[in-house]
Scaffold this motif. Structure first.
Motif, PDB file in Angstrom:
ATOM      1  N   LEU A  24       0.231  22.779 -16.564  1.00 19.88           N
ATOM      2  CA  LEU A  24       0.729  22.174 -17.789  1.00 19.88           C
ATOM      3  C   LEU A  24       1.746  21.075 -17.534  1.00 19.88           C
ATOM      4  N   SER A  25       1.939  20.737 -16.273  1.00 21.30           N
ATOM      5  CA  SER A  25       2.927  19.709 -15.930  1.00 21.30           C
ATOM      6  C   SER A  25       2.374  18.321 -16.223  1.00 21.30           C
ATOM      7  N   ALA A  26       3.172  17.480 -16.871  1.00 24.20           N
ATOM      8  CA  ALA A  26       2.746  16.110 -17.171  1.00 24.20           C
ATOM      9  C   ALA A  26       2.544  15.315 -15.896  1.00 24.20           C
ATOM     10  N   ASP A  27       3.414  15.574 -14.913  1.00 25.67           N
ATOM     11  CA  ASP A  27       3.280  14.859 -13.640  1.00 25.67           C
ATOM     12  C   ASP A  27       1.952  15.184 -12.980  1.00 25.67           C
ATOM     13  N   PHE A  28       1.542  16.448 -13.061  1.00 23.15           N
ATOM     14  CA  PHE A  28       0.273  16.847 -12.458  1.00 23.15           C
ATOM     15  C   PHE A  28      -0.896  16.163 -13.150  1.00 23.15           C
ATOM     16  N   LEU A  29      -0.853  16.101 -14.479  1.00 22.64           N
ATOM     17  CA  LEU A  29      -1.940  15.470 -15.225  1.00 22.64           C
ATOM     18  C   LEU A  29      -2.020  13.984 -14.935  1.00 22.64           C
ATOM     19  N   ILE A  30      -0.862  13.343 -14.841  1.00 25.23           N
ATOM     20  CA  ILE A  30      -0.850  11.904 -14.555  1.00 25.23           C
ATOM     21  C   ILE A  30      -1.398  11.630 -13.164  1.00 25.23           C
ATOM     22  N   GLN A  31      -1.021  12.499 -12.195  1.00 22.23           N
ATOM     23  CA  GLN A  31      -1.465  12.285 -10.832  1.00 22.23           C
ATOM     24  C   GLN A  31      -2.975  12.402 -10.723  1.00 22.23           C
ATOM     25  N   ASN A  32      -3.573  13.336 -11.476  1.00 23.88           N
ATOM     26  CA  ASN A  32      -5.015  13.508 -11.416  1.00 23.88           C
ATOM     27  C   ASN A  32      -5.753  12.337 -12.058  1.00 23.88           C
ATOM     28  N   GLU A  33      -5.094  11.555 -12.889  1.00 22.79           N
ATOM     29  CA  GLU A  33      -5.728  10.415 -13.535  1.00 22.79           C
ATOM     30  C   GLU A  33      -5.437   9.100 -12.811  1.00 22.79           C
ATOM     31  N   ALA A  34      -4.736   9.183 -11.655  1.00 24.80           N
ATOM     32  CA  ALA A  34      -4.249   7.974 -11.002  1.00 24.80           C
ATOM     33  C   ALA A  34      -5.252   7.320 -10.068  1.00 24.80           C
ATOM     34  N   TYR A  35      -6.416   7.928  -9.851  1.00 24.96           N
ATOM     35  CA  TYR A  35      -7.383   7.366  -8.918  1.00 24.96           C
ATOM     36  C   TYR A  35      -8.059   6.122  -9.501  1.00 24.96           C
ATOM     37  N   THR A  36      -8.145   5.106  -8.679  1.00 24.99           N
ATOM     38  CA  THR A  36      -8.845   3.883  -9.050  1.00 24.99           C
ATOM     39  C   THR A  36     -10.053   3.701  -8.130  1.00 24.99           C
ATOM     40  N   ILE A  37     -10.907   2.750  -8.471  1.00 24.60           N
ATOM     41  CA  ILE A  37     -12.071   2.452  -7.629  1.00 24.60           C
ATOM     42  C   ILE A  37     -11.618   2.032  -6.229  1.00 24.60           C
ATOM     43  N   ARG A  38     -10.543   1.266  -6.169  1.00 26.39           N
ATOM     44  CA  ARG A  38     -10.030   0.825  -4.867  1.00 26.39           C
ATOM     45  C   ARG A  38      -9.555   2.008  -4.036  1.00 26.39           C
ATOM     46  N   ASP A  39      -8.899   2.976  -4.685  1.00 22.11           N
ATOM     47  CA  ASP A  39      -8.438   4.166  -3.974  1.00 22.11           C
ATOM     48  C   ASP A  39      -9.617   4.942  -3.400  1.00 22.11           C
ATOM     49  N   ILE A  40     -10.653   5.120  -4.215  1.00 25.92           N
ATOM     50  CA  ILE A  40     -11.831   5.864  -3.767  1.00 25.92           C
ATOM     51  C   ILE A  40     -12.499   5.169  -2.583  1.00 25.92           C
ATOM     52  N   ILE A  41     -12.568   3.845  -2.627  1.00 27.99           N
ATOM     53  CA  ILE A  41     -13.146   3.091  -1.518  1.00 27.99           C
ATOM     54  C   ILE A  41     -12.331   3.311  -0.244  1.00 27.99           C
ATOM     55  N   ILE A  42     -11.006   3.308  -0.367  1.00 27.60           N
ATOM     56  CA  ILE A  42     -10.148   3.523   0.803  1.00 27.60           C
ATOM     57  C   ILE A  42     -10.365   4.926   1.366  1.00 27.60           C
ATOM     58  N   PHE A  43     -10.504   5.920   0.478  1.00 29.75           N
ATOM     59  CA  PHE A  43     -10.758   7.283   0.943  1.00 29.75           C
ATOM     60  C   PHE A  43     -12.077   7.369   1.707  1.00 29.75           C
ATOM     61  N   VAL A  44     -13.112   6.712   1.194  1.00 27.05           N
ATOM     62  CA  VAL A  44     -14.419   6.729   1.861  1.00 27.05           C
ATOM     63  C   VAL A  44     -14.333   6.029   3.216  1.00 27.05           C
ATOM     64  N   VAL A  45     -13.684   4.882   3.250  1.00 27.39           N
ATOM     65  CA  VAL A  45     -13.522   4.152   4.505  1.00 27.39           C
ATOM     66  C   VAL A  45     -12.735   4.981   5.514  1.00 27.39           C
ATOM     67  N   LEU A  46     -11.688   5.658   5.053  1.00 24.05           N
ATOM     68  CA  LEU A  46     -10.892   6.509   5.934  1.00 24.05           C
ATOM     69  C   LEU A  46     -11.742   7.620   6.537  1.00 24.05           C
ATOM     70  N   ALA A  47     -12.586   8.252   5.720  1.00 25.86           N
ATOM     71  CA  ALA A  47     -13.458   9.320   6.226  1.00 25.86           C
ATOM     72  C   ALA A  47     -14.417   8.789   7.282  1.00 25.86           C
ATOM     73  N   ILE A  48     -15.000   7.625   7.013  1.00 24.06           N
ATOM     74  CA  ILE A  48     -15.939   7.022   7.974  1.00 24.06           C
ATOM     75  C   ILE A  48     -15.219   6.669   9.268  1.00 24.06           C
ATOM     76  N   ILE A  49     -14.004   6.135   9.154  1.00 20.98           N
ATOM     77  CA  ILE A  49     -13.226   5.769  10.340  1.00 20.98           C
ATOM     78  C   ILE A  49     -12.865   7.009  11.160  1.00 20.98           C
ATOM     79  N   ASN A  50     -12.485   8.104  10.480  1.00 21.66           N
ATOM     80  CA  ASN A  50     -12.163   9.340  11.194  1.00 21.66           C
ATOM     81  C   ASN A  50     -13.362   9.856  11.975  1.00 21.66           C
ATOM     82  N   ILE A  51     -14.532   9.829  11.344  1.00 22.34           N
ATOM     83  CA  ILE A  51     -15.749  10.267  12.027  1.00 22.34           C
ATOM     84  C   ILE A  51     -16.055   9.337  13.194  1.00 22.34           C
ATOM     85  N   GLY A  52     -15.937   8.034  12.952  1.00 21.75           N
ATOM     86  CA  GLY A  52     -16.186   7.058  14.012  1.00 21.75           C
ATOM     87  C   GLY A  52     -15.256   7.254  15.190  1.00 21.75           C
TER      88      GLY A  52
END
Length: 331
Positions: free
Chosen positions: A75-103
């Motif tokens: 029920l924390s407002a901070d928690f709800l805001i954090q879950n809505e904070a993802y952007t397309i750019r963030d998701i791309i960085i996460f995917v690139v990071l995963a690929i780099i870790n595997i590489g």
């Protein structure tokens, strides 16, 4: 204007506390155990399957932790805001990071089969050079002379260890190149994690990394390995320890401290990992440590001690232009 610049630097790059400095040796010690757990795991499954199990067990651990946290602060407002904070750019960085870790993991494992272990170790441990360069190019880090001297010292200690077994041969060319690529990948993972730490919690970053890593690695394992999971208690114990101690706790502490230290400094500190592994082998298995090994250890420690006394400045483009304008007005 100088006071504004100092304030901005403190906001972007806060002074680390004593716990941050103490947690880094703990992280290095845990990560130095990875080679032992990998060796035990590979008695039953291949290297790709070991990496897959490391990722999926880590993802489960971070998922459980985040679920517990979510239930506590649902029920924390901070928690709800954090879950809505993802952007397309963030998701791309996460995917690139995963690929780099595997590489990084796959190229490192493959390089050992294509060149000598000494060559692979020496080239892979050049990652602080690339992490520092990446921080300068992409994160706006500005390093002082003391930090650069510490970088030379620490890398010099690493070279001292590997140079006596260094082999120059045309047969090693491919393996040497792959080992150098693994160093670039490893350094890039530090830079990307530092970038993500400005916005996300450590557990969120590593949950994404482990989840995507396991999803991307599974097809490789199915194609290349005969067995995906261990078949004995000792095999399961090895991969669980690898995931929990090395991936969850070790990499968790490293990622957490990327908000306290620069990617260059963290990668520099991790140069202690092979030294600690060698000391453990000396203490447990009575493997010989030469005078050169101890000398390298002292040189690397000196470089890290020097680096910790000077953190890189971080300027935004606006601050850089303001600083130049101020200098022009003074002149």
């Amino acid at each position: 204007m100088s006071n504004q610049l100092e304030l901005a630097q403190q906001q972007i790059d806060p002074k680390p506390d004593i716990l941050a400095y103490l947690s880094m040796p703990v992280a290095v010690f845990l990560l130095s155990l990875a080679a032992i757990f990998i060796k035990l795991s590979e008695k039953e499954i291949g290297s790709n399957a070991t990496i897959f199990n490391r990722f999926w067990i880590g993802a489960v651990a971070f998922g459980l932790w985040n679920s517990i946290q979510a239930s506590r602060y649902k029920l924390s407002a901070d928690f709800l805001i954090q879950n809505e904070a993802y952007t397309i750019r963030d998701i791309i960085i996460f995917v690139v990071l995963a690929i780099i870790n595997i590489g990084s993991l796959l190229s490192w494992a493959w390089s050992i089969t294509q060149t000598s272990i000494a060559n692979a170790n020496l080239l892979h441990n050049l990652n602080p050079l690339f992490a520092t360069l990446g921080g300068w190019l992409f994160l706006g880090h500005r390093f002082g002379k003391k930090f650069l001297i510490s970088l030379v010292l620490a890398l010099g200690g690493t070279i001292i260890i590997g140079i006596k077994d260094w082999q120059v041969s045309a047969d090693n060319f491919i393996g040497d190149g792959v080992a150098l690529v693994s160093a670039v990948f490893y350094a890039a993972s530090f830079v990307l994690r530092e970038r993500l730490r400005t916005k996300f919690k450590t557990t969120n970053i590593l949950l994404w990394s482990c989840t995507l890593g396991s999803l991307f690695t599974l097809p490789i394992v199915i194609i290349t390995e005969d067995r995906v999971f261990p078949s004995s208690f000792s095999g399961w114990l090895a991969v669980i320890c690898l995931a929990i101690l090395c991936q969850v706790v070790g990499q968790g502490l490293v990622t957490y401290n990327l908000k306290k230290f620069s990617a260059g400094f963290v990668s520099l500190f991790l140069l202690l990992e092979p030294i600690i592994a060698a000391i453990l082998a000396w203490a447990i298995f009575s493997e010989e440590l030469s005078l050169i090994n101890w000398l390298a250890f002292l040189v690397i420690c000196a470089g890290i001690y020097l680096a910790k006394s000077e953190k890189p400045f971080v300027f935004t483009p606006t601050q850089l232009s303001d600083s130049k304008a101020e200098k022009a007005n003074v002149m």
